[in-house]
Scaffold this active site. Structure first.
Site, PDB file in Angstrom:
ATOM      1  N   CYS A 100       0.816  -1.222   0.000  1.00 57.12           N
ATOM      2  CA  CYS A 100       0.000   0.000   0.000  1.00 57.12           C
ATOM      3  C   CYS A 100       0.843   1.263   0.000  1.00 57.12           C
ATOM      4  O   CYS A 100       0.632   2.174  -0.812  1.00 57.12           O
ATOM      5  CB  CYS A 100      -0.982  -0.005   1.171  1.00 57.12           C
ATOM      6  SG  CYS A 100      -0.232   0.147   2.822  1.00 57.12           S
ATOM      7  N   HIS A 154      -2.710   1.475   6.903  1.00 59.65           N
ATOM      8  CA  HIS A 154      -2.987   1.291   5.477  1.00 59.65           C
ATOM      9  C   HIS A 154      -3.206   2.654   4.834  1.00 59.65           C
ATOM     10  O   HIS A 154      -3.730   3.567   5.464  1.00 59.65           O
ATOM     11  CB  HIS A 154      -4.230   0.420   5.272  1.00 59.65           C
ATOM     12  CG  HIS A 154      -4.462   0.042   3.837  1.00 59.65           C
ATOM     13  ND1 HIS A 154      -3.666  -0.856   3.164  1.00 59.65           N
ATOM     14  CD2 HIS A 154      -5.394   0.460   2.933  1.00 59.65           C
ATOM     15  CE1 HIS A 154      -4.101  -0.989   1.913  1.00 59.65           C
ATOM     16  NE2 HIS A 154      -5.140  -0.193   1.758  1.00 59.65           N
ATOM     17  N   HIS A 166      -5.778   1.874  -4.309  1.00 59.59           N
ATOM     18  CA  HIS A 166      -4.770   1.381  -3.361  1.00 59.59           C
ATOM     19  C   HIS A 166      -4.336  -0.029  -3.733  1.00 59.59           C
ATOM     20  O   HIS A 166      -4.932  -0.680  -4.602  1.00 59.59           O
ATOM     21  CB  HIS A 166      -5.338   1.395  -1.936  1.00 59.59           C
ATOM     22  CG  HIS A 166      -6.478   0.431  -1.708  1.00 59.59           C
ATOM     23  ND1 HIS A 166      -6.614  -0.287  -0.547  1.00 59.59           N
ATOM     24  CD2 HIS A 166      -7.531   0.068  -2.491  1.00 59.59           C
ATOM     25  CE1 HIS A 166      -7.699  -1.050  -0.613  1.00 59.59           C
ATOM     26  NE2 HIS A 166      -8.277  -0.842  -1.777  1.00 59.59           N
TER      27      HIS A 166
END
Length: 213
Positions: A100, A154, A166
């Protein structure tokens, strides 16, 4: 597996690349697109096909798309070029895959020339970024989530219409999802925005200011 070609392209070539994805997905040539009535902005159709805006919005979103192009076209369209790249823990390139924060780091460096830390929590603390409220999000902002019992575990890039792009997790690939879905909605922990002078994030707002005479 064939290696992917380098995607460190100029903004103009990245726009052409995104447009090529659109035309390829539709199985159409520019001449065929020109004959459609009413004409639909190809980027609008691309975003609609990817689920970033609704089909209805694609038919009447010229203003929205123009604004997105003016403000964050380089970043958002660059990010779209990596849809489908596999997730890889620690990865930060199309060739090896992305995690990520490796994905957001790559896009920021490619589009803004800004080098972020690799870890998501370190990106959230980066002093070159400012905190943004959820109701003030605009395309190109970093959005953070608590997915591992850590506040900033994240990260993705906001693309508009409540959606973000993402690299989700092992076994998946870069994709667009809706922040308003229950899973992401309850895990959202904040957003950050680049504060570099005259970046793609700020240039349109500057150009739009009326000139005093």
């Amino acid at each position: 597996m064939k290696s992917r070609p380098s995607l460190a392209l100029t903004p103009a070539l990245r726009r052409l690349g995104a447009l090529g994805l659109v035309l390829g997905a539709l199985g159409a040539t520019p001449a065929v697109m020109a004959q459609q009535s009413p004409p639909v902005d190809p980027v609008s159709r691309f975003l609609s096909d990817r689920g970033i805006i609704s089909a209805a919005a694609a038919e009447s979103s010229t203003i929205f798309i123009d604004r997105m192009r003016d403000t964050t076209s380089d970043m958002v369209l660059s990010a779209m070029n990596f849809l489908g790249v596999p997730y890889r823990r620690g990865g930060s390139s199309a060739e090896e895959g992305f995690d990520c924060s490796g994905f957001t780091r790559h896009i920021f460096e490619l589009s803004l020339g800004m080098v972020l830390p690799h870890r998501a929590d370190d990106q959230a603390k980066d002093k070159s970024l400012i905190t943004v409220k959820r109701d003030e999000l605009r395309p190109g902002d970093l959005v953070f989530f608590n997915t591992m019992r850590r506040t900033f575990s994240h990260v993705g890039i906001y693309v508009g219409e409540g959606k973000f792009i993402h690299a989700p997790r092992s076994g998946s690939s870069v994709r667009v999802e809706d922040m308003r879905e229950a899973y992401w909605n309850k895990r959202f922990t904040g957003a950050r925005r680049a504060t570099l002078p005259a970046t793609a994030l700020d240039q349109a707002a500057t150009d739009a200011k009326p000139t005093l005479r």
